[in-house]
Scaffold this motif. Structure first.
Motif, PDB file in Angstrom:
ATOM      1  N   GLY A  24      47.531  48.525  82.945  1.00 24.30           N
ATOM      2  CA  GLY A  24      47.640  46.869  83.197  1.00 24.30           C
ATOM      3  C   GLY A  24      46.454  46.437  83.617  1.00 24.30           C
ATOM      4  N   GLU A  25      45.170  46.911  84.085  1.00 20.51           N
ATOM      5  CA  GLU A  25      44.277  46.936  84.515  1.00 20.51           C
ATOM      6  C   GLU A  25      43.099  46.207  83.404  1.00 20.51           C
ATOM      7  N   PRO A  26      42.489  44.684  83.557  1.00 20.72           N
ATOM      8  CA  PRO A  26      41.655  43.954  82.934  1.00 20.72           C
ATOM      9  C   PRO A  26      40.517  45.103  82.343  1.00 20.72           C
ATOM     10  N   ARG A  27      40.558  44.997  80.763  1.00 17.46           N
ATOM     11  CA  ARG A  27      39.624  45.790  80.013  1.00 17.46           C
ATOM     12  C   ARG A  27      38.130  45.210  80.155  1.00 17.46           C
ATOM     13  N   ALA A  28      37.230  46.096  80.290  1.00 16.36           N
ATOM     14  CA  ALA A  28      35.783  45.540  80.163  1.00 16.36           C
ATOM     15  C   ALA A  28      35.590  44.850  78.972  1.00 16.36           C
ATOM     16  N   SER A  29      34.758  43.758  78.634  1.00 19.11           N
ATOM     17  CA  SER A  29      34.169  43.539  77.409  1.00 19.11           C
ATOM     18  C   SER A  29      32.682  43.218  77.755  1.00 19.11           C
ATOM     19  N   VAL A  30      32.070  43.126  76.599  1.00 20.84           N
ATOM     20  CA  VAL A  30      30.630  43.067  76.740  1.00 20.84           C
ATOM     21  C   VAL A  30      30.107  41.912  75.787  1.00 20.84           C
ATOM     22  N   PRO A  31      29.435  40.706  76.454  1.00 23.47           N
ATOM     23  CA  PRO A  31      28.992  39.637  75.715  1.00 23.47           C
ATOM     24  C   PRO A  31      27.439  40.013  75.045  1.00 23.47           C
TER      25      PRO A  31
END
Length: 317
Positions: A24-31
């Motif tokens: 339930g933790e926010p997943r990392a993303s890459v711009p």
């Protein structure tokens, strides 16, 4: 390998939601900070079948068909029109030299002032283009780099992965490139379980010295040792908190500065995917144009963790 050292199977609850992890933790993303490297998959056909090929290339797999020179030119024109900071075009496959348009694509890329990197097994398909390669070397020098796949410095281990006699054939091509002054890199595999990285690099160094191959085995770019990819092994999911914990910036990942163009069998037009490692996963297909593909990429696959964030690997220079 004992049972104790076998990797645990992937938790099926992981890598399901692009926004949050199984906990339930926010997943990392890459711009995308700026498109600097555009990869081109020239097609999944290959002259050999390796035991462990992440893209399942073989003499019969045409899931990704040959990309044409005119199709690549359209993407190069779009990148220029959008003012993208493109500096390098990488060609991968399959075996890129099976695509008859490769020399024309290379001349187009290099003629625009960009650098070109070709990933090859340096076997017969490459040598079939020897004259064209020599002309490109004469015209553009070291802006053309050939990265040759040599999985191990031991021929027995290399051939166990790529087939009997493949080590000798690849060395023939590698020596030919060296004798004709090409800019050469080599790619090996780190997952043989035979010795530490220092010993691996020492073995390659001895081989290169014996054959007069001008590759610095201590240089992690000139000799890249790639971690193994096993999408079925249990690995941690990357959360937004991981950047601080690992002291790693999302800008350092491939998908911050790179995209790959593919053309699927039966498709009318090519499309753009997030990276070279995930050509088949639909969640990483970003559209048909570079403009569409400029959106952030959620790190929602085991390869994102093991290969890029934790493995520290990158496909380009």
């Amino acid at each position: 390998m004992s049972l104790q050292t076998l990797p645990r199977p992937l938790d099926p609850a992981k890598f399901r939601d692009p926004a949050v992890t199984a906990k339930g933790e926010p997943r990392a993303s890459v711009p995308l900070t700026g498109l600097r490297t555009l990869w081109v998959n020239t097609g999944t056909l290959c002259n050999i079948t390796c035991r462990h090929c992440y893209i399942e290339s073989s003499p019969t797999n045409d899931a990704l068909v040959y990309l044409g020179a005119a199709e690549l030119a359209a993407y190069l024109d779009e990148a220029a029109a959008l003012g993208m900071p493109l500096t390098e075009i990488g060609f991968t496959g399959g075996e890129p030299f099976l695509n008859r348009d490769l020399p024309a694509m290379l001349r187009d890329v290099l003629g625009r002032g960009l650098s070109a990197l070709v990933l090859t097994n340096a076997m017969k398909p490459m040598m079939n283009h020897a004259s064209a390669l020599l002309a490109l070397r004469e015209a553009f020098g070291d802006r053309l780099t050939l990265r040759v796949s040599l999985d191990h410095h031991d021929p027995v281990l290399h051939d166990a992965e790529r087939g009997d006699g493949s080590f000798a054939k690849t060395l023939d091509g590698l020596v030919w490139l060296a004798r004709h002054g090409f800019h050469i890199h080599v790619a090996g595999r780190a997952g043989f379980g035979v010795g530490a990285e220092a010993a691996m690099r020492a073995g390659y160094a001895a081989l290169f010295a014996a054959l007069g191959i001008p590759v610095d085995a201590a240089d992690p770019v000139a000799l890249m040792l790639f971690p193994e990819m096993n999408a079925g092994a249990d690995v941690p999911e990357i959360t937004t908190a991981c950047w601080g914990i690992l002291r790693k910036s999302p800008d350092s990942l491939m998908c911050a500065s790179a995209r790959m163009v593919v053309k699927r069998r039966g498709a009318a037009r090519p499309s753009v995917v997030a990276c070279t490692l995930l050509p088949y996963d639909p969640q990483f297909e970003l559209g048909e144009s570079l403009a569409e593909a400029a959106r952030p990429v959620a790190l929602n696959h085991p390869h994102c963790a093991t290969f890029c964030v934790l493995g520290g690997a990158a496909c380009s220079r």
